[in-house]
Enzyme design. Sequence first.
Site, PDB file in Angstrom:
ATOM      1  N   SER A 156       8.607   2.956   2.532  1.00 56.24           N
ATOM      2  CA  SER A 156       8.602   2.861   3.991  1.00 56.24           C
ATOM      3  C   SER A 156       9.524   1.734   4.463  1.00 56.24           C
ATOM      4  O   SER A 156      10.708   1.739   4.133  1.00 56.24           O
ATOM      5  CB  SER A 156       7.160   2.686   4.491  1.00 56.24           C
ATOM      6  OG  SER A 156       7.079   2.920   5.878  1.00 56.24           O
ATOM      7  N   ASP A 250       4.960  14.075   7.347  1.00 56.42           N
ATOM      8  CA  ASP A 250       5.364  12.710   7.693  1.00 56.42           C
ATOM      9  C   ASP A 250       6.380  12.785   8.815  1.00 56.42           C
ATOM     10  O   ASP A 250       7.374  13.511   8.694  1.00 56.42           O
ATOM     11  CB  ASP A 250       5.978  12.039   6.455  1.00 56.42           C
ATOM     12  CG  ASP A 250       6.456  10.613   6.691  1.00 56.42           C
ATOM     13  OD1 ASP A 250       6.287  10.097   7.815  1.00 56.42           O
ATOM     14  OD2 ASP A 250       6.992  10.018   5.744  1.00 56.42           O
ATOM     15  N   HIS A 280       2.828  10.367   4.779  1.00 63.02           N
ATOM     16  CA  HIS A 280       3.454   9.058   4.637  1.00 63.02           C
ATOM     17  C   HIS A 280       2.488   8.096   3.941  1.00 63.02           C
ATOM     18  O   HIS A 280       1.303   8.057   4.249  1.00 63.02           O
ATOM     19  CB  HIS A 280       3.812   8.522   6.022  1.00 63.02           C
ATOM     20  CG  HIS A 280       4.663   7.292   5.989  1.00 63.02           C
ATOM     21  ND1 HIS A 280       6.037   7.345   5.948  1.00 63.02           N
ATOM     22  CD2 HIS A 280       4.345   5.975   6.006  1.00 63.02           C
ATOM     23  CE1 HIS A 280       6.525   6.120   5.944  1.00 63.02           C
ATOM     24  NE2 HIS A 280       5.512   5.268   5.962  1.00 63.02           N
TER      25      HIS A 280
END
Length: 328
Positions: A156, A250, A280
Amino acid sequence: MPLDRILRNLITWQRADGPPVPVRAVGVEQARERYLANAVLPRRAGAGPRAAVTAVDRTVDTADGAAFRCRVYTPETDEGRVVTYLHGGGWALGDVDSHDQACRIVAASLGAVVVSADYRRAPEFPYPTPLLDAVAAARWTSRRFPGRDHVLAGDSAGASLAIGVALDARDTGDLGFAAQLLLYPPVDPRLLFAAASAYAEGYLLTVDDMAYHYDLYVPDARRRRDPAVDLLNADLRNLPPAVVATAEFDPLHDEGVELADKLAVTGVPVRHVPGPGLVHGYFLMQDVVPAAAACSERVLRELDTVLRSAPGTGRAASARYAEAASGD
């Protein structure tokens, strides 16, 4: 592919008392506590490669006279590799503790020393401080572990920082990397892809969460055009080979796919690993979601293949940097 059954049940349970409270309404401190609790509480006693990996905390000095913690993981089996790992959490949440299990898995799976950087976070330290700390961590790693194939890795927000470090290293020429591991990276600060996604809401991460995190990380909207932030519009040529992992459910899925395509167009060897049925953050869910563990294993196998196909790629530059730094 349908949303994984376990993840579907988790999302249903979270919404039992109504929609989840947005991160911006929770506040940074409470959000940090919640993030850490969600990352650590699922751990089962004896789960994962704890016995096969040792860990020790060290300190990295920064150019502005500050310092931050890093955690160094050493596996039983050493394949001559080292990983600088940059944790996720929207540049504001997460730390070396939230990603402890993930880093142990990376170390054991790759036979690599892993240096997990506890870089300073927004909003107390907005852009570019987290990125500068990430660069400092990569340099510290190369200096302490010369002669190894050096991988830049992150999930991320940490994946975004990893690309920024790779851009800096390419432009300065002081570090060499064998590969990049980019897990569901945020690379479009305008959130055009995310806003248009069919999964913009209702799948743990929302577009509003990402907008809030960008507000914290880069409060000056003009700086969101910087190449290290607006990565889809950056010059991506001559970067290290990349493994890009995405998750189907996501909001960042489409921009991750676009990044992989752009890397390939510029001539960067890239392997895209899709995450069917996943959301995610799945790399931190390996203990509780078997599908997440299986996909994470595929991701790490792809990275291992990249490293085996071009061993030594990052060693010469890493050793040169270590030699030069020893004279500081």
